[in-house]
Scaffold this active site. Structure first.
Site, PDB file in Angstrom:
ATOM      1  N   SER A  22       0.817  -1.219   0.000  1.00 14.17           N
ATOM      2  CA  SER A  22       0.000   0.000   0.000  1.00 14.17           C
ATOM      3  C   SER A  22       0.851   1.270   0.000  1.00 14.17           C
ATOM      4  O   SER A  22       1.851   1.374   0.707  1.00 14.17           O
ATOM      5  CB  SER A  22      -0.900   0.007   1.234  1.00 14.17           C
ATOM      6  OG  SER A  22      -1.599   1.226   1.293  1.00 14.17           O
ATOM      7  N   LYS A  73     -13.906  -4.389   2.935  1.00 14.05           N
ATOM      8  CA  LYS A  73     -14.742  -3.224   2.600  1.00 14.05           C
ATOM      9  C   LYS A  73     -16.246  -3.473   2.777  1.00 14.05           C
ATOM     10  O   LYS A  73     -16.985  -2.541   3.071  1.00 14.05           O
ATOM     11  CB  LYS A  73     -14.488  -2.786   1.160  1.00 14.05           C
ATOM     12  CG  LYS A  73     -13.214  -2.001   0.969  1.00 14.05           C
ATOM     13  CD  LYS A  73     -13.159  -1.501  -0.474  1.00 14.05           C
ATOM     14  CE  LYS A  73     -11.961  -0.609  -0.686  1.00 14.05           C
ATOM     15  NZ  LYS A  73     -12.012   0.063  -1.993  1.00 14.05           N
ATOM     16  N   ASN A  94     -14.763   2.424   2.705  1.00 19.11           N
ATOM     17  CA  ASN A  94     -13.289   2.436   2.673  1.00 19.11           C
ATOM     18  C   ASN A  94     -12.694   3.407   3.692  1.00 19.11           C
ATOM     19  O   ASN A  94     -11.480   3.525   3.790  1.00 19.11           O
ATOM     20  CB  ASN A  94     -12.772   2.760   1.261  1.00 19.11           C
ATOM     21  CG  ASN A  94     -12.829   4.236   0.963  1.00 19.11           C
ATOM     22  OD1 ASN A  94     -13.717   4.938   1.433  1.00 19.11           O
ATOM     23  ND2 ASN A  94     -11.872   4.726   0.205  1.00 19.11           N
ATOM     24  N   ASP A 109     -14.104   6.303  -2.463  1.00 20.31           N
ATOM     25  CA  ASP A 109     -13.699   5.851  -3.807  1.00 20.31           C
ATOM     26  C   ASP A 109     -14.487   6.591  -4.880  1.00 20.31           C
ATOM     27  O   ASP A 109     -13.941   6.970  -5.921  1.00 20.31           O
ATOM     28  CB  ASP A 109     -13.924   4.341  -3.966  1.00 20.31           C
ATOM     29  CG  ASP A 109     -12.941   3.530  -3.144  1.00 20.31           C
ATOM     30  OD1 ASP A 109     -11.793   3.970  -2.980  1.00 20.31           O
ATOM     31  OD2 ASP A 109     -13.331   2.447  -2.659  1.00 20.31           O
ATOM     32  N   ALA A 134     -17.689  -5.528 -13.260  1.00 21.00           N
ATOM     33  CA  ALA A 134     -18.805  -5.447 -12.313  1.00 21.00           C
ATOM     34  C   ALA A 134     -18.388  -6.017 -10.954  1.00 21.00           C
ATOM     35  O   ALA A 134     -19.202  -6.575 -10.228  1.00 21.00           O
ATOM     36  CB  ALA A 134     -20.020  -6.195 -12.861  1.00 21.00           C
ATOM     37  N   ALA A 137     -14.708  -2.814  -7.335  1.00 20.53           N
ATOM     38  CA  ALA A 137     -14.361  -1.451  -7.739  1.00 20.53           C
ATOM     39  C   ALA A 137     -15.436  -0.830  -8.624  1.00 20.53           C
ATOM     40  O   ALA A 137     -15.659   0.385  -8.589  1.00 20.53           O
ATOM     41  CB  ALA A 137     -13.022  -1.453  -8.479  1.00 20.53           C
ATOM     42  N   ASN A 157     -19.467  -6.723 -18.523  1.00 21.67           N
ATOM     43  CA  ASN A 157     -18.648  -7.564 -17.652  1.00 21.67           C
ATOM     44  C   ASN A 157     -18.619  -8.973 -18.238  1.00 21.67           C
ATOM     45  O   ASN A 157     -19.586  -9.399 -18.870  1.00 21.67           O
ATOM     46  CB  ASN A 157     -19.264  -7.601 -16.242  1.00 21.67           C
ATOM     47  CG  ASN A 157     -18.358  -8.289 -15.245  1.00 21.67           C
ATOM     48  OD1 ASN A 157     -17.176  -7.956 -15.150  1.00 21.67           O
ATOM     49  ND2 ASN A 157     -18.881  -9.252 -14.501  1.00 21.67           N
ATOM     50  N   ARG A 158     -17.494  -9.679 -18.056  1.00 18.32           N
ATOM     51  CA  ARG A 158     -17.402 -11.058 -18.559  1.00 18.32           C
ATOM     52  C   ARG A 158     -18.608 -11.876 -18.096  1.00 18.32           C
ATOM     53  O   ARG A 158     -19.244 -12.552 -18.885  1.00 18.32           O
ATOM     54  CB  ARG A 158     -16.098 -11.695 -18.062  1.00 18.32           C
ATOM     55  CG  ARG A 158     -15.998 -13.169 -18.367  1.00 18.32           C
ATOM     56  CD  ARG A 158     -14.720 -13.748 -17.832  1.00 18.32           C
ATOM     57  NE  ARG A 158     -14.618 -13.619 -16.376  1.00 18.32           N
ATOM     58  CZ  ARG A 158     -13.599 -14.043 -15.650  1.00 18.32           C
ATOM     59  NH1 ARG A 158     -12.576 -14.627 -16.244  1.00 18.32           N
ATOM     60  NH2 ARG A 158     -13.576 -13.904 -14.346  1.00 18.32           N
TER      61      ARG A 158
HETATM   62  P1  ATR Z   1     -12.640  -6.659  -6.932  1.00 19.73           P
HETATM   63  O1  ATR Z   1     -13.728  -6.603  -5.938  1.00 19.73           O
HETATM   64  O2  ATR Z   1     -11.272  -6.541  -6.346  1.00 19.73           O
HETATM   65  O3  ATR Z   1     -12.867  -5.730  -8.088  1.00 19.73           O
HETATM   66  P2  ATR Z   1     -13.843  -8.900  -8.094  1.00 19.73           P
HETATM   67  O4  ATR Z   1     -15.089  -8.569  -7.373  1.00 19.73           O
HETATM   68  O5  ATR Z   1     -13.438 -10.319  -8.173  1.00 19.73           O
HETATM   69  O6  ATR Z   1     -12.643  -8.136  -7.517  1.00 19.73           O
HETATM   70  O7  ATR Z   1     -13.988  -8.283  -9.577  1.00 19.73           O
HETATM   71  C1  ATR Z   1     -12.990  -8.388 -10.491  1.00 19.73           C
HETATM   72  C2  ATR Z   1     -13.514  -7.856 -11.840  1.00 19.73           C
HETATM   73  O8  ATR Z   1     -12.549  -8.206 -12.820  1.00 19.73           O
HETATM   74  C3  ATR Z   1     -14.809  -8.488 -12.300  1.00 19.73           C
HETATM   75  O9  ATR Z   1     -15.492  -7.603 -13.148  1.00 19.73           O
HETATM   76  C4  ATR Z   1     -14.316  -9.710 -13.052  1.00 19.73           C
HETATM   77  O10 ATR Z   1     -15.193 -10.238 -14.005  1.00 19.73           O
HETATM   78  P3  ATR Z   1     -16.215 -11.447 -13.592  1.00 19.73           P
HETATM   79  O11 ATR Z   1     -17.289 -10.800 -12.796  1.00 19.73           O
HETATM   80  O12 ATR Z   1     -16.667 -11.989 -14.874  1.00 19.73           O
HETATM   81  O13 ATR Z   1     -15.403 -12.425 -12.778  1.00 19.73           O
HETATM   82  C5  ATR Z   1     -13.128  -9.114 -13.750  1.00 19.73           C
HETATM   83  N1  ATR Z   1     -12.138 -10.123 -14.121  1.00 19.73           N
HETATM   84  C6  ATR Z   1     -11.191 -10.667 -13.342  1.00 19.73           C
HETATM   85  N2  ATR Z   1     -10.457 -11.559 -14.024  1.00 19.73           N
HETATM   86  C7  ATR Z   1     -10.968 -11.587 -15.290  1.00 19.73           C
HETATM   87  C8  ATR Z   1     -10.637 -12.289 -16.485  1.00 19.73           C
HETATM   88  N3  ATR Z   1      -9.629 -13.167 -16.535  1.00 19.73           N
HETATM   89  N4  ATR Z   1     -11.381 -12.050 -17.594  1.00 19.73           N
HETATM   90  C9  ATR Z   1     -12.407 -11.177 -17.565  1.00 19.73           C
HETATM   91  N5  ATR Z   1     -12.758 -10.470 -16.466  1.00 19.73           N
HETATM   92  C10 ATR Z   1     -12.050 -10.666 -15.347  1.00 19.73           C
END
Ligand code: ATR
Length: 295
Positions: A22, A73, A94, A109, A134, A137, A157-158
């Site tokens: 950090s 968080k 946060n 944030d 999604a 963050a 989002n994926r």
């Molecule tokens: P954080 O809370 O730290 O943001 P998270 O809630 O796991 O972590 O979210 C990570 C984000 O990155 C999500 O939008 C995730 O997409 P999914 O909801 O489909 O998992 C995205 N992400 C992480 N790795 C990915 C990958 N290899 N390909 C596509 N999207 C990815």
């Protein structure tokens, strides 16, 4: 002027796991020095099982305020005496302030993101904005985007169901904003068609973060050609694959990393704890030191 830690020094800190990388201790201690306040900010590595103990202990010791980061968080919300409206809406806290009745929770944030854009001269009002991701963050970013009266918002989002759930939760708070989920990446360029190619894109996933610096969520150049300004929440590396793709798509296109968002969320937290506001010129001077300490 050298600062001396004394029996009167007030305590601030970061609760997270891990916290070893950090830059908040650097940033917050610099802010304390800048404002001439007798405060010291430390990073505390606290595992999930010990969160409640840590909060109670910090309160018992009179810690003035804390930042909260991954993975606490959301969980921290169960231990608050009060919470501000945007933290409740975003579903994540946060920043904590020690008040007579207990910890008060805030989310900086979202305002930090908007401060960073304002510092770069970018306004979301009346603009078309696409948000990628999604996850945790994205909650604060999407909330900030929706609250800024944009002309149109697209979310991709994926995992499309997560995007639907996030937008479904937040959009009722902003009924005037036209917002939709694009479920399939290949459909993004078509969804962004029409008018000038002047979209603002915000990349909120962890993709592209070191050491996987070559990865990005969208490969299709047709997507990048529709974008005028790109924001990536990732700041290590300083120039991400997403940022490069935005700039490579045409002359005059701009991209920014997440370091300024980190700076301004920290400044907002410091302001909550101390009441001290930091001007943009002073704020910007902290960026090189932060960048130096990353990676
Ligand atoms: P954080 O809370 O730290 O943001 P998270 O809630 O796991 O972590 O979210 C990570 C984000 O990155 C999500 O939008 C995730 O997409 P999914 O909801 O489909 O998992 C995205 N992400 C992480 N790795 C990915 C990958 N290899 N390909 C596509 N999207 C990815």
């Amino acid at each position: 002027m050298e600062r001396e830690i004394s029996a009167h020094t007030g305590m601030l800190g970061l609760l997270g796991h891990p916290v070893g990388h950090s830059v908040s201790p650097y940033l917050q201690n610099r802010l304390a020095a800048l404002h001439g306040l007798d405060l010291c900010y430390l990073a505390w590595d606290v595992e999930a099982e010990k969160l409640e103990d840590a909060l109670r202990g910090a309160r018992a010791m009179g810690v003035r305020g804390m930042n909260v980061t991954v993975p606490h968080k959301q969980a921290v919300r169960a231990f608050l005496a009060a919470e501000d409206e945007s933290a409740a809406r975003i579903g994540a806290v946060n920043t904590l302030k020690n008040e007579p009745d207990g910890w008060h929770g805030y989310n900086t944030d979202m305002p930090g993101f908007l401060d960073a854009l304002a510092d770069d001269g970018v306004e979301l009002k009346g603009r078309r904005v696409v948000v990628l991701g999604a996850g945790g963050a994205a909650n604060a970013i999407l909330c900030g985007v929706l609250a800024s009266a944009p002309e149109q918002v697209l979310l991709y989002n994926r995992s499309a169901d997560k995007a639907e759930a996030l937008l479904g939760r937040l959009s009722p708070f902003y009924p005037g904003v036209k917002a939709a989920v694009v479920r399939v990446a290949e459909e993004l360029p078509a969804a962004m068609e029409g008018g000038a190619d002047d979209w603002i894109a915000v990349q909120t996933t962890s993709l592209g973060m070191a050491p996987h610096t070559e990865t990005k969520l969208i490969a299709d150049n047709a997507f990048y050609s529709r974008i005028e300004t790109g924001y990536d929440i990732v700041f290590n590396p300083a120039d991400t694959a997403f940022m490069k793709a935005v700039r490579a798509a045409g002359a005059g296109k701009m991209s920014f990393n997440g370091l300024k968002m980190l700076l301004y969320q920290g400044i907002r937290s410091f302001e909550i704890w101390t009441g001290a506001s930091t001007g943009r010129d002073e704020a910007r001077k902290l960026l090189p030191g932060m960048a130096e300490r990353i990676g």
